[in-house]
Motif scaffolding. Sequence first.
Motif, PDB file in Angstrom:
ATOM      1  N   LEU A  75      -9.397  -3.147  -2.296  1.00  0.00           N
ATOM      2  CA  LEU A  75      -9.279  -3.421  -3.726  1.00  0.00           C
ATOM      3  C   LEU A  75      -8.925  -2.155  -4.496  1.00  0.00           C
ATOM      4  O   LEU A  75      -8.194  -2.205  -5.480  1.00  0.00           O
ATOM      5  CB  LEU A  75     -10.586  -3.998  -4.268  1.00  0.00           C
ATOM      6  N   ASP A  76      -9.477  -1.016  -4.052  1.00  0.00           N
ATOM      7  CA  ASP A  76      -9.223   0.261  -4.717  1.00  0.00           C
ATOM      8  C   ASP A  76      -9.448   1.380  -3.707  1.00  0.00           C
ATOM      9  O   ASP A  76     -10.484   1.402  -3.035  1.00  0.00           O
ATOM     10  CB  ASP A  76     -10.168   0.431  -5.912  1.00  0.00           C
ATOM     11  N   ALA A  77      -8.474   2.292  -3.591  1.00  0.00           N
ATOM     12  CA  ALA A  77      -8.598   3.391  -2.627  1.00  0.00           C
ATOM     13  C   ALA A  77      -7.529   4.443  -2.914  1.00  0.00           C
ATOM     14  O   ALA A  77      -6.512   4.147  -3.539  1.00  0.00           O
ATOM     15  CB  ALA A  77      -8.425   2.871  -1.199  1.00  0.00           C
ATOM     16  N   PRO A  78      -7.765   5.662  -2.424  1.00  0.00           N
ATOM     17  CA  PRO A  78      -6.793   6.741  -2.631  1.00  0.00           C
ATOM     18  C   PRO A  78      -5.664   6.741  -1.603  1.00  0.00           C
ATOM     19  O   PRO A  78      -5.192   7.792  -1.198  1.00  0.00           O
ATOM     20  CB  PRO A  78      -7.665   7.989  -2.506  1.00  0.00           C
ATOM     21  N   PHE A  79      -5.245   5.565  -1.154  1.00  0.00           N
ATOM     22  CA  PHE A  79      -4.190   5.456  -0.158  1.00  0.00           C
ATOM     23  C   PHE A  79      -2.911   4.954  -0.827  1.00  0.00           C
ATOM     24  O   PHE A  79      -2.967   4.110  -1.721  1.00  0.00           O
ATOM     25  CB  PHE A  79      -4.582   4.497   0.962  1.00  0.00           C
ATOM     26  N   PRO A  80      -1.736   5.394  -0.362  1.00  0.00           N
ATOM     27  CA  PRO A  80      -0.458   5.011  -0.982  1.00  0.00           C
ATOM     28  C   PRO A  80       0.066   3.665  -0.483  1.00  0.00           C
ATOM     29  O   PRO A  80       1.164   3.569   0.069  1.00  0.00           O
ATOM     30  CB  PRO A  80       0.460   6.164  -0.578  1.00  0.00           C
ATOM     31  N   VAL A  81      -0.762   2.616  -0.649  1.00  0.00           N
ATOM     32  CA  VAL A  81      -0.375   1.283  -0.193  1.00  0.00           C
ATOM     33  C   VAL A  81      -0.848   0.231  -1.187  1.00  0.00           C
ATOM     34  O   VAL A  81      -1.771   0.465  -1.972  1.00  0.00           O
ATOM     35  CB  VAL A  81      -0.956   0.949   1.200  1.00  0.00           C
ATOM     36  N   THR A  82      -0.222  -0.919  -1.101  1.00  0.00           N
ATOM     37  CA  THR A  82      -0.684  -2.120  -1.786  1.00  0.00           C
ATOM     38  C   THR A  82      -0.755  -3.226  -0.751  1.00  0.00           C
ATOM     39  O   THR A  82      -0.189  -3.116   0.342  1.00  0.00           O
ATOM     40  CB  THR A  82       0.271  -2.537  -2.925  1.00  0.00           C
ATOM     41  N   PHE A 108       0.229  -3.654   5.430  1.00  0.00           N
ATOM     42  CA  PHE A 108       0.204  -3.068   4.096  1.00  0.00           C
ATOM     43  C   PHE A 108       1.624  -2.796   3.638  1.00  0.00           C
ATOM     44  O   PHE A 108       2.547  -2.734   4.442  1.00  0.00           O
ATOM     45  CB  PHE A 108      -0.593  -1.758   4.107  1.00  0.00           C
ATOM     46  N   THR A 109       1.781  -2.614   2.342  1.00  0.00           N
ATOM     47  CA  THR A 109       3.070  -2.272   1.764  1.00  0.00           C
ATOM     48  C   THR A 109       2.995  -0.839   1.247  1.00  0.00           C
ATOM     49  O   THR A 109       2.130  -0.533   0.418  1.00  0.00           O
ATOM     50  CB  THR A 109       3.423  -3.234   0.613  1.00  0.00           C
ATOM     51  N   PRO A 110       3.850   0.050   1.732  1.00  0.00           N
ATOM     52  CA  PRO A 110       3.848   1.434   1.256  1.00  0.00           C
ATOM     53  C   PRO A 110       4.124   1.495  -0.248  1.00  0.00           C
ATOM     54  O   PRO A 110       4.889   0.680  -0.782  1.00  0.00           O
ATOM     55  CB  PRO A 110       4.981   2.092   2.040  1.00  0.00           C
ATOM     56  N   ASP A 111       3.509   2.456  -0.909  1.00  0.00           N
ATOM     57  CA  ASP A 111       3.690   2.646  -2.345  1.00  0.00           C
ATOM     58  C   ASP A 111       4.032   4.112  -2.598  1.00  0.00           C
ATOM     59  O   ASP A 111       3.156   4.963  -2.618  1.00  0.00           O
ATOM     60  CB  ASP A 111       2.409   2.250  -3.086  1.00  0.00           C
ATOM     61  N   GLY A 112       5.332   4.395  -2.724  1.00  0.00           N
ATOM     62  CA  GLY A 112       5.779   5.759  -2.990  1.00  0.00           C
ATOM     63  C   GLY A 112       5.942   6.618  -1.755  1.00  0.00           C
ATOM     64  O   GLY A 112       6.195   7.817  -1.861  1.00  0.00           O
ATOM     65  N   VAL A 113       5.772   6.031  -0.576  1.00  0.00           N
ATOM     66  CA  VAL A 113       5.943   6.738   0.692  1.00  0.00           C
ATOM     67  C   VAL A 113       6.698   5.810   1.648  1.00  0.00           C
ATOM     68  O   VAL A 113       6.893   4.632   1.359  1.00  0.00           O
ATOM     69  CB  VAL A 113       4.584   7.160   1.309  1.00  0.00           C
TER      70      VAL A 113
END
Length: 139
Positions: A75-82, A108-113
């Motif tokens: 739900l919330d984390a410091p990882f670059p994924v959605t 997962f879907t990468p977010d900015g990487v």
Amino acid sequence: MASTSVSRTVPAPPEQVWALIGGFDSLPDWLPYITGSVALEGGRVRRLTNPDGEIIVERLVAFDEAGRHYSYAILDAPFPVTGYVSTLRVHAVAGRDDVAEVQWSGRFTPDGVTDDEVVDLFAGIYRDGLEALHKTLSA
């Protein structure tokens, strides 16, 4: 969408492994990356803390006691994924009652990487986690 999966044989029967890792709030019992876990919403959500003090919030989305597996979403984390969903599963090993295979997988879907960057990130987390589990069960 990207995905990865890591498996490891560990030195304990499946029932013993599941007793250790099958509780949704049990990560601090075997995973050094998670130093704290607080169960919320009747145990369906966990608020995790890592050694850097970062917070990770995850929701249980499936649980199968008999099949020895559960799935959760971040739900919330410091990882670059959605769209992160992961499954932790314990398998019996044919012909052996003294070991189990543990599989940790995620999509997962990468977010900015790039896909490769997040696949490497989570494959490393899963691999290190299963190594820590192996050490815990070997002690």
